[in-house]
Design a protein around this motif. Structure first.
Motif, PDB file in Angstrom:
ATOM      1  N   GLU A  91     -46.529  30.199 -42.483  1.00  0.00           N
ATOM      2  CA  GLU A  91     -46.462  30.558 -41.072  1.00  0.00           C
ATOM      3  C   GLU A  91     -47.345  29.665 -40.204  1.00  0.00           C
ATOM      4  O   GLU A  91     -46.926  29.252 -39.106  1.00  0.00           O
ATOM      5  N   PRO A  92     -48.576  29.303 -40.640  1.00  0.00           N
ATOM      6  CA  PRO A  92     -49.386  28.381 -39.819  1.00  0.00           C
ATOM      7  C   PRO A  92     -48.705  27.022 -39.609  1.00  0.00           C
ATOM      8  O   PRO A  92     -48.845  26.417 -38.549  1.00  0.00           O
ATOM      9  N   VAL A  93     -47.973  26.572 -40.604  1.00  0.00           N
ATOM     10  CA  VAL A  93     -47.267  25.292 -40.478  1.00  0.00           C
ATOM     11  C   VAL A  93     -46.133  25.419 -39.461  1.00  0.00           C
ATOM     12  O   VAL A  93     -45.943  24.546 -38.601  1.00  0.00           O
ATOM     13  N   ARG A  94     -45.369  26.510 -39.550  1.00  0.00           N
ATOM     14  CA  ARG A  94     -44.286  26.729 -38.584  1.00  0.00           C
ATOM     15  C   ARG A  94     -44.833  26.827 -37.169  1.00  0.00           C
ATOM     16  O   ARG A  94     -44.257  26.277 -36.226  1.00  0.00           O
ATOM     17  N   GLU A  95     -45.961  27.528 -37.009  1.00  0.00           N
ATOM     18  CA  GLU A  95     -46.566  27.669 -35.691  1.00  0.00           C
ATOM     19  C   GLU A  95     -47.014  26.316 -35.155  1.00  0.00           C
ATOM     20  O   GLU A  95     -46.875  26.033 -33.954  1.00  0.00           O
ATOM     21  N   ALA A  96     -47.546  25.477 -36.040  1.00  0.00           N
ATOM     22  CA  ALA A  96     -47.980  24.147 -35.621  1.00  0.00           C
ATOM     23  C   ALA A  96     -46.783  23.314 -35.149  1.00  0.00           C
ATOM     24  O   ALA A  96     -46.853  22.634 -34.117  1.00  0.00           O
ATOM     25  N   LEU A  97     -45.683  23.365 -35.905  1.00  0.00           N
ATOM     26  CA  LEU A  97     -44.479  22.639 -35.509  1.00  0.00           C
ATOM     27  C   LEU A  97     -43.962  23.135 -34.157  1.00  0.00           C
ATOM     28  O   LEU A  97     -43.645  22.332 -33.268  1.00  0.00           O
ATOM     29  N   SER A 226     -34.421   4.945 -21.840  1.00  0.00           N
ATOM     30  CA  SER A 226     -35.131   4.088 -22.786  1.00  0.00           C
ATOM     31  C   SER A 226     -36.363   4.820 -23.319  1.00  0.00           C
ATOM     32  O   SER A 226     -37.155   5.372 -22.540  1.00  0.00           O
ATOM     33  N   PHE A 227     -36.530   4.835 -24.665  1.00  0.00           N
ATOM     34  CA  PHE A 227     -37.635   5.561 -25.286  1.00  0.00           C
ATOM     35  C   PHE A 227     -38.340   4.711 -26.335  1.00  0.00           C
ATOM     36  O   PHE A 227     -37.733   3.871 -26.993  1.00  0.00           O
ATOM     37  N   PHE A 228     -39.643   4.973 -26.483  1.00  0.00           N
ATOM     38  CA  PHE A 228     -40.350   4.547 -27.689  1.00  0.00           C
ATOM     39  C   PHE A 228     -40.785   5.802 -28.416  1.00  0.00           C
ATOM     40  O   PHE A 228     -40.853   6.887 -27.820  1.00  0.00           O
ATOM     41  N   GLY A 229     -41.008   5.687 -29.710  1.00  0.00           N
ATOM     42  CA  GLY A 229     -41.255   6.884 -30.513  1.00  0.00           C
ATOM     43  C   GLY A 229     -42.621   6.911 -31.174  1.00  0.00           C
ATOM     44  O   GLY A 229     -43.270   5.884 -31.355  1.00  0.00           O
ATOM     45  N   MET A 230     -43.037   8.112 -31.519  1.00  0.00           N
ATOM     46  CA  MET A 230     -44.240   8.330 -32.323  1.00  0.00           C
ATOM     47  C   MET A 230     -43.848   9.143 -33.548  1.00  0.00           C
ATOM     48  O   MET A 230     -43.198  10.183 -33.430  1.00  0.00           O
ATOM     49  N   PHE A 231     -44.216   8.663 -34.721  1.00  0.00           N
ATOM     50  CA  PHE A 231     -43.898   9.344 -35.971  1.00  0.00           C
ATOM     51  C   PHE A 231     -45.186   9.941 -36.519  1.00  0.00           C
ATOM     52  O   PHE A 231     -46.181   9.234 -36.690  1.00  0.00           O
ATOM     53  N   ALA A 232     -45.186  11.243 -36.777  1.00  0.00           N
ATOM     54  CA  ALA A 232     -46.404  11.925 -37.214  1.00  0.00           C
ATOM     55  C   ALA A 232     -46.133  12.794 -38.433  1.00  0.00           C
ATOM     56  O   ALA A 232     -45.033  13.333 -38.592  1.00  0.00           O
ATOM     57  N   ALA A 233     -47.140  12.913 -39.289  1.00  0.00           N
ATOM     58  CA  ALA A 233     -47.040  13.753 -40.485  1.00  0.00           C
ATOM     59  C   ALA A 233     -48.348  14.521 -40.647  1.00  0.00           C
ATOM     60  O   ALA A 233     -49.352  14.211 -40.004  1.00  0.00           O
ATOM     61  N   PHE A 234     -48.338  15.532 -41.502  1.00  0.00           N
ATOM     62  CA  PHE A 234     -49.540  16.303 -41.759  1.00  0.00           C
ATOM     63  C   PHE A 234     -50.512  15.471 -42.585  1.00  0.00           C
ATOM     64  O   PHE A 234     -50.154  14.950 -43.640  1.00  0.00           O
ATOM     65  N   ASP A 235     -51.752  15.358 -42.108  1.00  0.00           N
ATOM     66  CA  ASP A 235     -52.748  14.507 -42.764  1.00  0.00           C
ATOM     67  C   ASP A 235     -53.324  15.158 -44.015  1.00  0.00           C
ATOM     68  O   ASP A 235     -53.729  14.465 -44.950  1.00  0.00           O
ATOM     69  N   THR A 236     -53.361  16.483 -44.039  1.00  0.00           N
ATOM     70  CA  THR A 236     -53.932  17.195 -45.188  1.00  0.00           C
ATOM     71  C   THR A 236     -52.938  18.231 -45.707  1.00  0.00           C
ATOM     72  O   THR A 236     -53.174  19.441 -45.613  1.00  0.00           O
ATOM     73  N   PRO A 237     -51.814  17.797 -46.245  1.00  0.00           N
ATOM     74  CA  PRO A 237     -50.832  18.754 -46.770  1.00  0.00           C
ATOM     75  C   PRO A 237     -51.394  19.492 -47.972  1.00  0.00           C
ATOM     76  O   PRO A 237     -52.127  18.929 -48.775  1.00  0.00           O
ATOM     77  N   PHE A 238     -51.047  20.780 -48.073  1.00  0.00           N
ATOM     78  CA  PHE A 238     -51.595  21.582 -49.155  1.00  0.00           C
ATOM     79  C   PHE A 238     -50.514  22.080 -50.105  1.00  0.00           C
ATOM     80  O   PHE A 238     -50.800  22.839 -51.020  1.00  0.00           O
ATOM     81  N   GLU A 239     -49.288  21.666 -49.880  1.00  0.00           N
ATOM     82  CA  GLU A 239     -48.213  22.008 -50.805  1.00  0.00           C
ATOM     83  C   GLU A 239     -47.034  21.062 -50.567  1.00  0.00           C
ATOM     84  O   GLU A 239     -47.061  20.243 -49.640  1.00  0.00           O
ATOM     85  N   VAL A 240     -46.006  21.165 -51.412  1.00  0.00           N
ATOM     86  CA  VAL A 240     -44.952  20.162 -51.448  1.00  0.00           C
ATOM     87  C   VAL A 240     -44.177  20.073 -50.139  1.00  0.00           C
ATOM     88  O   VAL A 240     -44.002  18.988 -49.566  1.00  0.00           O
ATOM     89  N   THR A 241     -43.672  21.208 -49.638  1.00  0.00           N
ATOM     90  CA  THR A 241     -42.849  21.187 -48.434  1.00  0.00           C
ATOM     91  C   THR A 241     -43.593  20.597 -47.248  1.00  0.00           C
ATOM     92  O   THR A 241     -43.054  19.768 -46.509  1.00  0.00           O
ATOM     93  N   THR A 242     -44.840  21.010 -47.057  1.00  0.00           N
ATOM     94  CA  THR A 242     -45.642  20.506 -45.943  1.00  0.00           C
ATOM     95  C   THR A 242     -45.870  19.010 -46.053  1.00  0.00           C
ATOM     96  O   THR A 242     -45.860  18.289 -45.049  1.00  0.00           O
ATOM     97  N   SER A 243     -46.066  18.529 -47.269  1.00  0.00           N
ATOM     98  CA  SER A 243     -46.321  17.098 -47.469  1.00  0.00           C
ATOM     99  C   SER A 243     -45.130  16.238 -47.095  1.00  0.00           C
ATOM    100  O   SER A 243     -45.274  15.039 -46.860  1.00  0.00           O
ATOM    101  N   GLU A 244     -43.932  16.860 -47.032  1.00  0.00           N
ATOM    102  CA  GLU A 244     -42.710  16.104 -46.765  1.00  0.00           C
ATOM    103  C   GLU A 244     -42.222  16.242 -45.328  1.00  0.00           C
ATOM    104  O   GLU A 244     -41.208  15.656 -44.962  1.00  0.00           O
ATOM    105  N   LEU A 245     -42.936  17.003 -44.493  1.00  0.00           N
ATOM    106  CA  LEU A 245     -42.524  17.195 -43.104  1.00  0.00           C
ATOM    107  C   LEU A 245     -43.019  16.048 -42.225  1.00  0.00           C
ATOM    108  O   LEU A 245     -44.077  15.470 -42.473  1.00  0.00           O
ATOM    109  N   ALA A 246     -42.244  15.727 -41.209  1.00  0.00           N
ATOM    110  CA  ALA A 246     -42.640  14.697 -40.252  1.00  0.00           C
ATOM    111  C   ALA A 246     -42.067  15.034 -38.882  1.00  0.00           C
ATOM    112  O   ALA A 246     -41.048  15.722 -38.765  1.00  0.00           O
ATOM    113  N   LEU A 247     -42.742  14.552 -37.858  1.00  0.00           N
ATOM    114  CA  LEU A 247     -42.311  14.766 -36.472  1.00  0.00           C
ATOM    115  C   LEU A 247     -41.974  13.431 -35.834  1.00  0.00           C
ATOM    116  O   LEU A 247     -42.679  12.437 -36.038  1.00  0.00           O
ATOM    117  N   GLU A 248     -40.893  13.409 -35.054  1.00  0.00           N
ATOM    118  CA  GLU A 248     -40.515  12.232 -34.280  1.00  0.00           C
ATOM    119  C   GLU A 248     -40.549  12.650 -32.815  1.00  0.00           C
ATOM    120  O   GLU A 248     -39.775  13.515 -32.386  1.00  0.00           O
TER     121      GLU A 248
END
Length: 266
Positions: A91-97, A226-248
């Motif tokens: 739930e904390p991960v979903r809230e962060a997203l 016209s857009f430029f993008g920022m790609f972000a991921a969780f810096d301290t993932p604590f499990e598999v699913t979180t480690s594979e999430l990314a934001l564009e």
């Protein structure tokens, strides 16, 4: 069965080592092992312990999902928990997203998993699809962002510099495949590479290696965004699913786009 498992683990380790372009001696020294012991593990003559596998996997930067697979193959319990995103513990991960996606409005933003399947998006993403007829099969779950983005019946008709951006993402996919060894990503890369590019819908393929500029979309009112993008991921993932999430996150690259989306987009 133990001998077969030992051989399979050794084969997996050798594949990961070769993928990282390391010699047995380099990997052994970095992992605190003898080159002889590592050689025995790779050839199936020695059964690696759990701690040994974890040290080697960390040095090889093997993704968490594949580390668990390596441990299970060797008969050990997985080291990293794996949960679905709707699990109460995430739930904390979903809230962060949700917080990041909502805070980025009125600009477009989305979240994806390792295979570029859509996890979540904010309402501003709808502005890019207004008036666009998308192939219904592309909208069936799981929605793959790269597939729908570059498919001729997806976003491709409204991407002005399609060839450059497709080449860019094919390069990113190639890097991901090299890092993860994911066969599904490799298949996705091959599929996207086979999509046609109409001359009127993007630059010729010969220009795909030019310096990459902002991605440009045709807006529903005839304007160009016209857009430029920022790609972000969780810096301290604590499990598999979180480690594979990314934001564009998309940001306006010119005043016209900034003004259009400041008003909430047409």
């Amino acid at each position: 069965m133990a001998t077969a498992a030992t051989g399979e683990v050794g084969q997996l380790l050798r594949e990961w080592r070769e993928r990282r372009r390391l010699t047995q001696l380099e990997l052994a020294l970095d992992s605190g092992l003898s080159a002889r012991h590592l050689s025995f593990v790779e050839t199936g003559r020695s059964q690696p312990g759990r701690d040994t596998l974890l040290r080697v996997a960390k040095r090889l930067e093997i993704p968490y999902r594949e580390r668990n697979h390596l441990l299970l193959t060797a008969g050990h319990a997985p080291a990293f928990p794996e949960r679905t995103l709707d699990d109460p513990d995430l739930e904390p991960v979903r809230e962060a997203l949700d917080r990041i996606l909502a805070a980025h409005e009125p600009l477009p933003a989305l979240a994806v998993d390792r295979r570029w399947n859509l996890v979540a998006a904010n309402t501003a993403m709808a502005a890019l699809t207004e008036g666009l007829e998308i192939e219904p099969s592309l909208l069936e779950p799981p929605i793959n962002v790269l597939r729908i983005g570059f498919h001729p019946r997806g976003f491709a008709p409204i991407i002005v510099n399609l060839a450059q951006w497709r080449a860019h993402f094919l390069g990113r996919l190639a890097q991901q495949v090299a890092i993860t060894g994911d066969e599904e990503l490799a298949a996705l890369m091959e599929e996207i590479a086979g999509y046609p590019i109409a001359e009127t819908e993007g630059a010729p393929a010969a220009e795909a290696s030019d310096v990459l500029g902002p991605v440009r979309f045709r807006g529903p009112d005839g304007a160009e965004w016209s857009f430029f993008g920022m790609f972000a991921a969780f810096d301290t993932p604590f499990e598999v699913t979180t480690s594979e999430l990314a934001l564009e996150l998309l940001f306006p690259a010119d005043p016209l786009t900034a003004e259009a989306f400041k008003r909430g987009a047409p």
